[in-house]
Design a protein around this motif. Structure first.
Motif, short mmCIF file in Angstrom:
data_model
loop_
_atom_site.label_atom_id
_atom_site.label_comp_id
_atom_site.label_asym_id
_atom_site.label_seq_id
_atom_site.Cartn_x
_atom_site.Cartn_y
_atom_site.Cartn_z
N SER A 86 0.83 -1.20 0.00
CA SER A 86 0.00 0.00 0.00
C SER A 86 0.87 1.25 0.00
N ILE A 87 1.93 1.25 0.79
CA ILE A 87 2.83 2.41 0.84
C ILE A 87 3.43 2.69 -0.54
N GLU A 88 3.82 1.63 -1.25
CA GLU A 88 4.43 1.80 -2.56
C GLU A 88 3.47 2.41 -3.57
N ARG A 89 2.16 2.18 -3.40
CA ARG A 89 1.20 2.59 -4.42
C ARG A 89 0.41 3.84 -4.07
N VAL A 90 0.25 4.12 -2.77
CA VAL A 90 -0.60 5.25 -2.40
C VAL A 90 0.10 6.25 -1.49
N GLY A 91 1.31 5.93 -1.06
CA GLY A 91 2.04 6.84 -0.19
C GLY A 91 1.90 6.48 1.28
N ALA A 92 2.87 6.89 2.08
CA ALA A 92 2.89 6.52 3.49
C ALA A 92 1.75 7.14 4.28
N GLY A 93 1.34 8.37 3.92
CA GLY A 93 0.30 9.05 4.69
C GLY A 93 -1.03 8.31 4.65
N ILE A 94 -1.54 8.05 3.44
CA ILE A 94 -2.82 7.36 3.32
C ILE A 94 -2.72 5.93 3.85
N ALA A 95 -1.58 5.26 3.57
CA ALA A 95 -1.42 3.88 4.06
C ALA A 95 -1.46 3.82 5.58
N THR A 96 -0.88 4.83 6.24
CA THR A 96 -0.90 4.86 7.71
C THR A 96 -2.32 5.02 8.23
N VAL A 97 -3.11 5.86 7.56
CA VAL A 97 -4.50 6.04 7.98
C VAL A 97 -5.29 4.75 7.78
N LEU A 98 -5.10 4.11 6.62
CA LEU A 98 -5.89 2.91 6.30
C LEU A 98 -5.60 1.77 7.27
N VAL A 99 -4.32 1.56 7.60
CA VAL A 99 -3.99 0.45 8.49
C VAL A 99 -4.51 0.70 9.90
N ASN A 100 -4.72 1.98 10.25
CA ASN A 100 -5.22 2.29 11.59
C ASN A 100 -6.74 2.33 11.68
N VAL A 101 -7.42 1.82 10.65
CA VAL A 101 -8.87 1.61 10.80
C VAL A 101 -9.14 0.56 11.88
N GLN A 102 -8.07 -0.11 12.35
CA GLN A 102 -8.24 -1.05 13.45
C GLN A 102 -8.90 -0.41 14.66
N VAL A 103 -8.71 0.91 14.83
CA VAL A 103 -9.29 1.58 16.00
C VAL A 103 -10.81 1.53 15.96
N VAL A 104 -11.38 1.35 14.77
CA VAL A 104 -12.83 1.21 14.63
C VAL A 104 -13.23 -0.26 14.54
N VAL A 105 -12.44 -1.05 13.80
CA VAL A 105 -12.81 -2.44 13.52
C VAL A 105 -12.74 -3.30 14.78
N VAL A 106 -11.70 -3.12 15.60
CA VAL A 106 -11.55 -3.96 16.80
C VAL A 106 -12.74 -3.80 17.75
N PRO A 107 -13.17 -2.57 18.09
CA PRO A 107 -14.36 -2.46 18.94
C PRO A 107 -15.63 -3.04 18.30
N LEU A 108 -15.75 -2.92 16.98
CA LEU A 108 -16.92 -3.51 16.30
C LEU A 108 -16.90 -5.03 16.41
N LEU A 109 -15.72 -5.63 16.27
CA LEU A 109 -15.61 -7.08 16.46
C LEU A 109 -15.94 -7.48 17.89
N ALA A 110 -15.46 -6.68 18.85
CA ALA A 110 -15.76 -6.97 20.26
C ALA A 110 -17.25 -6.85 20.54
#
Length: 324
Positions: A86-110
């Motif tokens: 993802s970093i290679e194709r979209v840049g580090a900034g957007i890739a960092t945001v996308l990988v940190n969707v965990q902050v929403v997904v983990v509570p939803l899984l819980a």
């Protein structure tokens, strides 16, 4: 291991996030592909984790839920490879945001699996967190990359895999005294996935050179051994949204370490993003206040409330003395 259980899990999570935040710097210094880094990150950790796991097995017995640990590791390996793509194709900034969707997904899984409801304060803080992560990751002022559609798809998949890893680690660690064994099993799973996914796609260099091996060894000890052992000890003792929120400190700490180690100078926008993340973490990570007696649910009609006999006798003596 018992001493670890007496440490505040929030401090363990922050320390683990600090170790993992160095990973991006060490990966860049190694100069290898993400598939190669993921493989050596796992392989070089095994000689350290295996003796620790053996010693732990003798003290605490065999590890239960080992299959869950391996499944979590497979997700971690997918995250490591996909995030690099993802970093290679979209840049580090957007890739960092996308990988940190965990902050929403983990509570939803819980919520879906465990019935654990996130707090209202956390829901209000999520947009602030993601905005801060976007700014801290350098999203402002960066282009969309060479292939934004594929980059966003890979980054989103990496974030989902990362969230799955964190959730399974939290579930598997509940009620367990093991720390090294789950990290060992998940590391094996991550290494297998790194080879299976990274080798045919990006290629894996098994002879990256001594200089690269040195950086990869440092990456393995900090990001894989120390980081995940600390986080694995913390997550089962924290609420889902609290653990995910504390791990958002990674991009903030990465900016700080980049300035200290690589001489990178963050801009005003990045510093503002870091401040937003810290403020949101402070807000969302605040522990719930204990309810007072007046706030607790009323007892059913006819319930007899019993006081401790000694307390009742002391109260009676006090009334007698007052009347006298």
């Amino acid at each position: 291991m018992e001493a670890v259980r007496r440490i505040d899990p929030r401090l363990l999570a922050i320390a683990g996030a600090a170790f993992i935040s160095v990973s991006a710097i060490l990966f860049r210094l190694s100069g290898v592909s993400s598939g190669t880094a993921a493989l050596f990150r796992c392989a070089l950790a095994l000689p350290v984790l295996a003796p620790l796991a053996l010693w732990e097995r003798r003290r605490a017995g065999p590890r239960r839920r080992g299959a869950v640990d391996v499944a979590a590791g497979l997700l971690l390996g997918a995250d490591l490879v996909l995030w690099g793509a993802s970093i290679e194709r979209v840049g580090a900034g957007i890739a960092t945001v996308l990988v940190n969707v965990q902050v929403v997904v983990v509570p939803l899984l819980a919520l879906a699996v465990l019935g654990e409801r996130p707090t209202r304060r956390f829901a209000f803080a999520v947009p602030v967190m993601l905005t801060g992560v976007a700014l801290a990751g350098g999203l402002a002022g960066h282009g969309t990359g060479s292939d934004p559609v594929a980059g966003i798809a890979f980054g989103t998949a990496a974030g989902a895999a990362y969230a799955g890893y964190l959730f399974l680690t939290r579930v598997a660690g509940r009620g367990q005294r093991h720390r090294a064994q789950p990290v060992l099993l998940s590391t094996c799973g991550a290494g297998v996935m790194a080879v299976a996914l990274g080798a045919p796609w990006q290629g894996v260099d098994v002879t990256p050179g001594w200089a690269a091996l040195g950086w990869l060894a440092a990456l393995s000890m900090t990001g894989q051994v120390c980081g995940w052992m600390l986080i694995g000890a913390a997550l089962p003792r924290l609420r889902a949204e609290e653990g995910g929120t504390l791990l958002l400190l990674q991009p903030v700490l990465a900016v700080a370490f980049g300035a200290a180690v690589l001489g990178e100078r963050p801009g005003i926008v990045q510093i503002a993003g870091c401040a937003l993340v810290l403020a949101a973490v402070r807000l969302a990570g605040r522990p719930r206040a204990e309810r007072s007696d007046s706030e607790r649910a009323p007892s059913p009609p006819g319930t007899v409330h019993r006081r401790d006999d000694s307390a009742a006798r002391a109260a009676a003596r006090s009334r007698v003395g007052t009347r006298a």
